[in-house]
Design an enzyme around this catalytic site. Structure first.
Site, PDB file in Angstrom:
ATOM      1  N   GLY A   1       0.826  -1.205   0.000  1.00  0.00           N
ATOM      2  CA  GLY A   1       0.000   0.000   0.000  1.00  0.00           C
ATOM      3  C   GLY A   1       0.854   1.246   0.000  1.00  0.00           C
TER       4      GLY A   1
ATOM      5  N   PRO B   1       2.630   4.872   1.147  1.00  0.00           N
ATOM      6  CA  PRO B   1       3.349   5.148   2.395  1.00  0.00           C
ATOM      7  C   PRO B   1       2.423   5.750   3.443  1.00  0.00           C
ATOM      8  CG  PRO B   1       4.372   6.244   0.511  1.00  0.00           C
ATOM      9  CD  PRO B   1       3.095   5.694   0.029  1.00  0.00           C
ATOM     10  N   GLY B   2       2.719   5.500   4.700  1.00  0.00           N
ATOM     11  CA  GLY B   2       1.981   6.129   5.794  1.00  0.00           C
ATOM     12  C   GLY B   2       0.607   5.558   6.066  1.00  0.00           C
ATOM     13  N   VAL B   3       0.323   4.345   5.575  1.00  0.00           N
ATOM     14  CA  VAL B   3      -0.992   3.765   5.868  1.00  0.00           C
ATOM     15  C   VAL B   3      -0.922   2.773   7.028  1.00  0.00           C
ATOM     16  CG1 VAL B   3      -2.028   4.093   3.597  1.00  0.00           C
ATOM     17  CG2 VAL B   3      -0.692   2.047   4.058  1.00  0.00           C
TER      18      VAL B   3
ATOM     19  N   LYS C   1       1.532   0.196   7.567  1.00  0.00           N
ATOM     20  CA  LYS C   1       2.030  -1.167   7.322  1.00  0.00           C
ATOM     21  C   LYS C   1       3.054  -1.556   8.392  1.00  0.00           C
ATOM     22  CE  LYS C   1       3.529  -0.080   3.214  1.00  0.00           C
ATOM     23  NZ  LYS C   1       3.154   1.339   3.123  1.00  0.00           N
ATOM     24  N   THR C   2       4.015  -0.660   8.592  1.00  0.00           N
ATOM     25  CA  THR C   2       5.054  -0.966   9.570  1.00  0.00           C
ATOM     26  C   THR C   2       4.461  -1.069  10.964  1.00  0.00           C
ATOM     27  OG1 THR C   2       6.425   0.456   8.240  1.00  0.00           O
ATOM     28  CG2 THR C   2       7.360  -0.264  10.310  1.00  0.00           C
TER      29      THR C   2
ATOM     30  N   SER D   1      -4.841   3.727 -18.556  1.00  0.00           N
ATOM     31  CA  SER D   1      -6.106   4.197 -18.008  1.00  0.00           C
ATOM     32  C   SER D   1      -6.410   5.653 -18.325  1.00  0.00           C
ATOM     33  CB  SER D   1      -6.154   3.958 -16.503  1.00  0.00           C
ATOM     34  OG  SER D   1      -5.210   4.764 -15.881  1.00  0.00           O
TER      35      SER D   1
ATOM     36  N   LYS E   1      -8.162   5.462  -6.734  1.00  0.00           N
ATOM     37  CA  LYS E   1      -8.500   6.572  -7.630  1.00  0.00           C
ATOM     38  C   LYS E   1      -9.745   7.296  -7.129  1.00  0.00           C
ATOM     39  CE  LYS E   1      -6.505   4.599 -11.829  1.00  0.00           C
ATOM     40  NZ  LYS E   1      -6.788   3.902 -13.070  1.00  0.00           N
TER      41      LYS E   1
END
Ligand code: ADP
Length: 851
Positions: free
Chosen positions: A374, A376-378, A380-381, A742, A785
């Site tokens: 995903g 960055p900053g969501v 995960k870590t 797209s 999107k």
């Protein structure tokens, strides 16, 4: 002193002035020539002359040539050495100069300077006899004793040197063969003497004087050599003694008395051996270690390999071969931890709980590696960290971004200088247990290089069938990694090598909606930032509208990292106010708070945001809690970075909004087109990939073939849109590479707007691949999107009909805000994109005629 029968040097000699070294007869010297007169001498005498005589020059020591040839000559040293120029090498770097190789022939004395320019020439008198070289020469009788003494010292000196060196052997032979009177000069130039001493020898014209002056120099050299040999010998003895002590000690090792044991405790190597024997390493490792320690004992400490072997053994001892933490796994507790640490991310949390539940039921799970993908900053870590927390395991993050050397993973072989273990083994050493959670961060950013493919090395680490015997090159013995829980994170799966991807179970972590971000901010980010800055909720209050303001006007991201940073900036600014306030509280004088302390931050406990600008409160010092409203926001963070620019940019024909997917989340993308007189060329700018370029060509072709249907004309009214017309399509943010199919529908809409002169609706965004026949094909990344369009405040979104199923993943409140148009062909796209639809003229006529 010059003898009639001997070789005579010319009576007029050109003079080379040197001041750095002294050339003695019988020796050779290399000298650099770069001053004007000396250069001139080399050029016009040595390089042009053809006879042997022209290569004989007078070398005057202790006299430097002036840097300019206009300057007068300094006083010349009276005695010089006639020399034969053997070699001249010229160079232009770093400035023009020659390097001269000269061999000294004999002394001479300057009688009279004949000319100074372009180089000095003097009338000279030869001072030494220059004999043809014969073996049977006898020195003069009266010098017999002195020369004999000198000869003896010379022999003694040479014999102290290593005769096996050919040059020394040759020198020994020369001592016998050379005329004795040549020896002082030659030996002075060989032994260690200063320039001053050499100059004295040169000036000693009388042979007797020369012998007398050289003997002390010889004696000094002999004494020096003796001293050197003595110290060398004692050092060798020491070394021998060290080696001798070690075997003895080893022999007695079997039966150690108490005294000896105490002594040995101080011996690091023995301590190390003890540690090795008591450590719980595998049998194979123990064997290797014992062998190495045996070698270590024999090695002198000064050997570079000693340190290498020691480091290796110390690492082996430190590694957690058998040390692990006890898993405390309880699914209910795990769910609580995950929920407490993270808001939203339902899908991810569900999958993680499943994974943990299976682990609880069946220990030693050889399951796939979880890979969170995903923007960055969501989080995960931070989910990875929570997993470690729920399991009660150690957590270690291994950043793989930019790693391009396989030895980063697998270590360097110990033959290299500076070799070390790879990151996996290093991580195990750091955490000190063999069952940590390893987070392999950014696996999509592994690179390849000449040093091998790190992804291939990772395969071995991650494969549950192989990793119980992972062999790091540095360790060179297998280490069991099967207890380690690996979790990987990536921004996109596109750049993860397929073989690696195959070993992992990908869990998509999409970006957050605005509402989710507000919740995350208030539940997690703000409390965290307050704590970091030493603030309490009684001191600062950030209402939800402000958070929304930060999200929409100061950040444009899928995750919450920039939001977190902005909140940090606010806390810092408030910390200053709070600290100042405390200061003021200490002083009773409230009046000093002036006009500057305006409505931006502040007021009473029950104050509402609208009461902030109440002028009555202006005179008050900042009272707690400080309320962050829009004024405060502007003051702290500066003017908003992102405005709702959408409508502004859509105020002329030839602009449309597309939706793009990037590893950083979804983004809205403007497509601009313009036309001009020309020869039917299409120009594309904005760093487009091949697929995107093809989409542009497809779009143009489709429009050209349908120009009549839609009544699209070029500037001169022709239906051939490219007739005498050039088209330029630009995709802003020109520095970012863009690719993918797209954008097809957006390009068509943009061009249709350009040729029809109509504006595209300002609240509509679109995505979809097109075909030549005008069909709209499905595309990926719909959720990201749609979120991007929602973030940008757009209202209507055109997506391919076959992407309808993807809408289910989108949160209900986002869906409520948006209208979706599902398009199967370009007619539908154009109808939705323009206010009042996009009329199909020909078809209507066709229907009309039918009616
Ligand atoms: P990533 O690894 O995806 O780049 P991080 O895990 O470093 O992101 O997250 C950045 C910050 O955002 C962390 O401080 C994390 O706690 C916070 N964060 C992200 N998502 C959430 C969430 N859903 N709930 C709470 N905090 C979150």
């Amino acid at each position: 002193m010059a003898a009639g029968s001997a070789i005579q040097i010319p009576t007029r000699l050109p003079l080379l002035l040197t001041h750095e070294s002294v050339l003695l007869p019988g020796s050779t010297m290399r000298t650099s020539v770069d001053s004007p007169r000396n250069m001139q001498l080399v050029r016009s005498r040595l390089l042009k002359g053809t006879s042997l005589r022209s290569t004989i020059i007078g070398v005057i020591p202790n006299t430097s040539d002036p840097t300019s040839d206009c300057d007068d000559l300094p006083n010349l040293h009276r005695i010089g050495t006639a020399a034969l120029a053997v070699q001249v090498v010229g160079s232009n770097w770093p400035k023009p100069h020659y390097t001269l190789l000269v061999t000294g022939l004999c002394r001479f004395q300057i009688l009279q300077l004949l000319k100074e320019k372009p180089y000095p020439v003097a009338e000279v008198q030869q001072l030494d006899r220059l004999e043809p070289f014969t073996n049977g020469h006898k020195s003069e009788e009266e010098l017999g004793e002195l020369s004999e003494q000198f000869y003896k010292y010379a022999i003694q000196l040479v014999e102290m040197l290593d005769m096996s060196v050919p040059a020394v052997a040759k020198l020994r032979r020369l001592l016998d063969n050379l005329p004795r009177e040549a020896l002082p000069d030659i030996l002075t130039s060989i032994i260690r003497t200063s320039n001053q001493e050499k100059l004295q020898i040169l000036d000693a014209v009388r042979l007797e004087e020369r012998f007398k002056m050289t003997i002390p120099l010889l004696v000094r050299q002999i004494e020096g050599l003796k001293l050197l040999q003595k110290t060398r010998k004692s050092k060798q003895d020491d070394d021998k003694r060290v080696v001798a002590i070690r075997p003895n000690r080893r022999i007695t090792h079997g039966s150690i008395t108490e005294d000896e044991e105490e002594e040995e405790d101080h011996d690091d190597v023995v301590m190390l051996e003890k540690k090795i024997r008591t450590s719980s390493m595998s049998e194979q490792a123990l064997k290797v270690c014992l062998k190495e320690i045996k070698r270590l004992k024999k090695m002198p400490q000064s050997m570079p390999e000693y340190a290498l072997t020691r480091n290796y053994l110390e690492l082996m001892v430190e590694l957690p071969w058998n040390k692990s933490t006890k898993d405390r796994l309880e699914i209910r507790a795990a769910r609580i931890v995950l929920d407490n640490d993270h808001y939203a991310m339902e899908k991810l949390k569900k999958r993680v709980l499943e994974y943990l539940a299976v682990r609880q039921l069946k220990n030693n799970l050889k399951g796939p590696i979880l890979c969170f993908v995903g923007p960055p900053g969501v989080g995960k870590t931070s989910v990875g960290r929570s997993i470690a927390k729920t399991l009660g395991r150690e957590f270690h993050r291994i950043a793989l971004g930019g790693v391009c050397d396989q030895s980063d993973i697998r270590g360097h072989r110990r033959t290299y200088v500076g070799s070390m273990p790879g990151r996996i083994i290093n991580g195990l050493k750091t955490v000190g247990v063999n069952n940590p959670v390893f987070l392999l961060d950014e696996v999509d950013k592994l690179a390849k290089s000449l040093q091998g493919d790190p992804a291939a090395a990772l395969l071995e680490v991650l494969d549950p069938e192989q990793n119980h015997s992972f062999t790091d090159h540095y360790l060179n013995v297998a280490f069991d990694l099967s207890q380690v829980l690996f979790i990987a994170t990536a921004n996109t799966t596109a750049t993860i090598p397929p073989a690696l991807l195959d070993r992992m179970e990908v869990i998509q972590v999409p970006g957050y909606t605005q509402e989710e971000k507000i919740e995350i901010a208030h539940r997690h980010l703000i409390p965290k930032q307050l704590e970091l800055h030493g603030l309490t909720p009684q001191q600062i209050q950030i209402p939800q509208v402000t958070t929304l303001g930060i999200i929409t006007r100061y950040t444009r991201e899928a995750g919450v990292r920039a939001l977190d940073r902005k909140l940090g900036a606010i806390c810092r600014a408030v910390a200053v106010k709070v600290a100042e306030g405390q200061h003021k509280e200490a002083k009773p004088d409230r009046a000093e708070v002036g006009e500057g302390e305006d409505c931006k931050e502040h007021i009473t406990e029950d104050a509402k945001p609208d009461s902030i600008s109440d002028t009555a409160d202006l005179a008050l010092p900042p009272e707690m809690p400080i309320l962050i409203d829009f004024h405060a926001l502007k003051d702290i963070l500066g003017p908003p970075m992102y405005d709702m620019e959408v409508s502004e940019r859509l105020n002329q024909p030839g602009v449309a909004i597309g939706l793009a997917w990037t590893p950083l989340g979804g983004e809205i993308m403007f497509v601009e087109a313009s036309r001009m007189d020309g020869e039917g060329q299409l120009t594309l700018t904005g760093q487009l990939g091949d697929v995107m370029k093809e989409s542009a060509h497809l779009a143009i072709s489709w429009l050209r073939s349908n120009a009549k249907r839609y009544q699209l004309t070029n500037a001169s009214g022709s239906f051939d849109l490219l007739d005498n017309t050039d088209i330029h399509l630009h995709f802003p943010a020109g520095a970012v590479t863009k690719d993918g199919p797209s954008a097809g529908v957006t390009i068509v809409t943009c061009l249709a707007s350009l040729f029809s002169g109509r504006l595209v609706c300002s609240d509509v965004a679109m995505t979809g691949e097109i075909t030549l026949r005008g069909l709209v094909l499905p595309v990926g990344g719909i959720k990201d999107k749609v979120l991007a369009a929602h973030r940008a405040g757009l209202k209507r979104i055109i997506i391919p009909q076959r992407n309808e199923k993807d809408l289910e993943e989108i949160a209900a409140h986002v869906r409520q805000d948006l209208t979706f148009v599902l398009a199967a062909c370009l007619d539908e796209v154009l109808n939705a994109a323009f206010d009042g639809g996009f009329a199909v003229k020909a078809r209507r006529e066709h229907f009309n005629s039918k009616l």
